[in-house]
Scaffold this active site. Structure first.
Site, mmCIF file in Angstrom:
data_model
loop_
_atom_site.group_PDB
_atom_site.id
_atom_site.type_symbol
_atom_site.label_atom_id
_atom_site.label_comp_id
_atom_site.label_asym_id
_atom_site.label_seq_id
_atom_site.Cartn_x
_atom_site.Cartn_y
_atom_site.Cartn_z
ATOM 1 N N GLY A 121 -17.886 33.168 -68.960
ATOM 2 C CA GLY A 121 -16.522 32.650 -69.193
ATOM 3 C C GLY A 121 -15.577 33.564 -69.412
ATOM 4 O O GLY A 121 -14.590 33.963 -68.445
ATOM 5 N N SER A 122 -15.649 34.314 -70.394
ATOM 6 C CA SER A 122 -14.951 35.381 -70.983
ATOM 7 C C SER A 122 -13.505 35.209 -71.262
ATOM 8 O O SER A 122 -12.769 34.335 -70.957
ATOM 9 C CB SER A 122 -15.111 36.262 -69.671
ATOM 10 N N ASN A 123 -13.161 36.127 -72.303
ATOM 11 C CA ASN A 123 -11.659 36.022 -72.873
ATOM 12 C C ASN A 123 -11.120 37.694 -72.706
ATOM 13 O O ASN A 123 -11.883 38.709 -72.722
ATOM 14 C CB ASN A 123 -11.785 35.757 -74.084
#
Length: 466
Positions: free
Chosen positions: A247-249
């Protein structure tokens, strides 16, 4: 690292979480002197390790830099990456058994070894990667990439030669027959596997096991799933279609959001903590040409998330789909003939042969015919979901936007030397090669940046609903 200003990296674990202020002030100490590693190859490279074993590598040119990277990376991760090279060589059945599986950690799929071998053996047999390499930039790799891959392979093999398979420190692969020197084509085929992660990579089993119904008569062999039912199954499994657990931010902060007016990037990618899709941290320098630090996916001697002297960048997983399912209307009585532009067209049939252990462990050949169309390979499932059954009247082909994408290699090389987000934007637009992520960046001038520019199928809403 020769930096203009302060660089702060916080909590670099397997998932590379870092905050990097990008500012301008005095330079730090000069990099260590470049020297030749003792022994063969005469590669002028220095490898210095700091806290937690992070390699700081200085090479006199890009080949020598990648040589040092290959050597250091093999020291740290030889067993994991060697297993991945078995995969792209289509030899998993031979060494690990045809009925066993492997995990494609980056997209969450579990792949049968025999299906995997057929999938990658067709790539080998049809020369897909060789055709990509024959193209001139930007479609094919830049000269610096080719030089770097040559160095990476030589450095990897040098470590293996120096240490010996029988004396590898990791018992996982110590003395194993499947650990052996690599060739440049192995590295490129592994790059290709990464390019397909969010497209064909989610359907390896579905592509390699797709077979026409028998007997080939115009009587449905299993009723096709309706479009409505397909959409219902897809909607119910959206999380799986978003690259499994990935996903990641990331945040790119411009001058209006920081105390000193300079840019700052927070990168928190959610890629796996295990396996070959986790990050490897390094600092890479060719004096006067490149000075970059950050994380790379295993086996890729370029920083994929990190910072140069004046710019930092990160990525998050794009919500755009990188593949397009094409519904094929089949000719009655001939399930390998489809209608294209109103005319019957025969599917391409590739006869693929791999080796599997037989009686007493003796290797024997196993063959299968895989089918493809003008759109791409015929497939029946994605991530284990049997959404696209092959009936006597209907089949499906996968259009993969990344099947011809080696532009991403040039993109990341050019990113490793960019110093401003405006340069970075030009890298994005020039190559349009990012395979499956968004981009977030900021620079020392205080400019911030976000884009989803890359390889995306050109499918309008009207086409999707037709």
């Amino acid at each position: 690292m020769r930096v203009r200003g302060r660089v702060l990296t916080l909590g670099l674990l397997a998932g590379l979480a870092c905050a990097v202020p990008v500012t301008g002030s005095a330079s730090a100490a000069a990099p260590p002197k470049v020297r030749s590693l003792p022994g063969a190859d005469n590669a002028k490279v220095a490898i210095r390790r700091t806290a937690h074993g992070i390699p700081h590598i200085v090479g006199s040119n890009f080949r020598n830099l990648a040589y040092g990277y290959g050597y250091a990376f093999a020291q740290d991760n030889i067993c994991t990456i060697a297993s991945s090279y078995v995969t792209v060589r289509a030899e998993r059945s031979r060494f690990f058994g045809p009925d066993n599986t492997w995990k494609f950690e980056g997209n969450g799929s579990t792949v049968n070894n025999l299906n995997s071998d057929f999938f990658f053996k067709r790539i080998i047999d049809t020369g897909v990667v060789e055709k990509l390499l024959s193209q001139k930039p930007p479609s094919g790799p830049r000269a610096e990439i080719r030089s770097g891959v040559s160095g990476y392979v030589a450095g990897y093999n040098r470590y293996l030669r120096d240490t010996g398979v029988a004396k590898l420190p990791d018992p996982t692969c110590r003395g194993k027959e499947w650990v052996r020197p690599i060739r440049e084509i192995d590295a490129y085929r592994y790059f290709y596997k990464l390019a397909l992660l969010a497209s064909s990579g989610v359907a390896i089993d579905g592509i390699a096991s797709a077979q026409p119904p028998t007997p080939p008569v115009p009587v449905p062999v299993g009723a096709p799933i309706s479009t409505e039912k397909q959409m219902e199954l897809i909607e119910g499994n959206l999380d799986r279609f978003r690259l499994g657990d990935a996903g990641s931010n990331a945040y790119g902060l411009g001058s209006q959001a920081t105390a000193d007016g300079h840019g700052m990037v927070l990168g928190n990618p959610h890629f796996p903590w295990q396996g070959s899709q986790r990050f490897y941290q390094s600092h890479l320098t060719v004096p006067g040409k490149v000075d970059v630090a950050g994380g790379s996916l295993f086996g890729v001697p370029i920083v994929l998330i990190g910072h140069t002297q004046r710019m930092a960048w990160s990525h998050t997983v794009s919500t755009a789909r990188r593949f397009t399912p094409f519904e094929l209307k089949l000719v009655p009585g001939s399930p390998t003939t489809y209608v294209y532009d109103g005319q019957p067209r025969q599917m391409t049939a590739d006869n693929v042969t791999v080796q599997v252990p037989g009686a007493g462990g003796k290797l024997e050949n196993r063959s299968r015919t895989l089918y493809s169309t003008v759109h791409g390979p015929v497939f029946t499932s994605i991530l284990g979901l049997p959404l696209f059954p092959w009936s006597s009247g209907q089949a499906h082909a996968m259009g993969d936007i990344n099947a011809g994408n080696f532009r991403y290699l040039n993109h990341f090389f050019e990113t490793n030397v960019a110093q401003t987000v405006r340069e970075y934007d030009q890298v994005q637009r020039r190559n349009q090669g990012i395979p499956w992520v968004n981009s977030i960046a900021a620079d020392s001038k205080g400019e911030a940046y976000y884009a989803d520019i890359g390889a995306v199928p050109n499918v309008s809403n009207a086409k999707a609903q037709a």
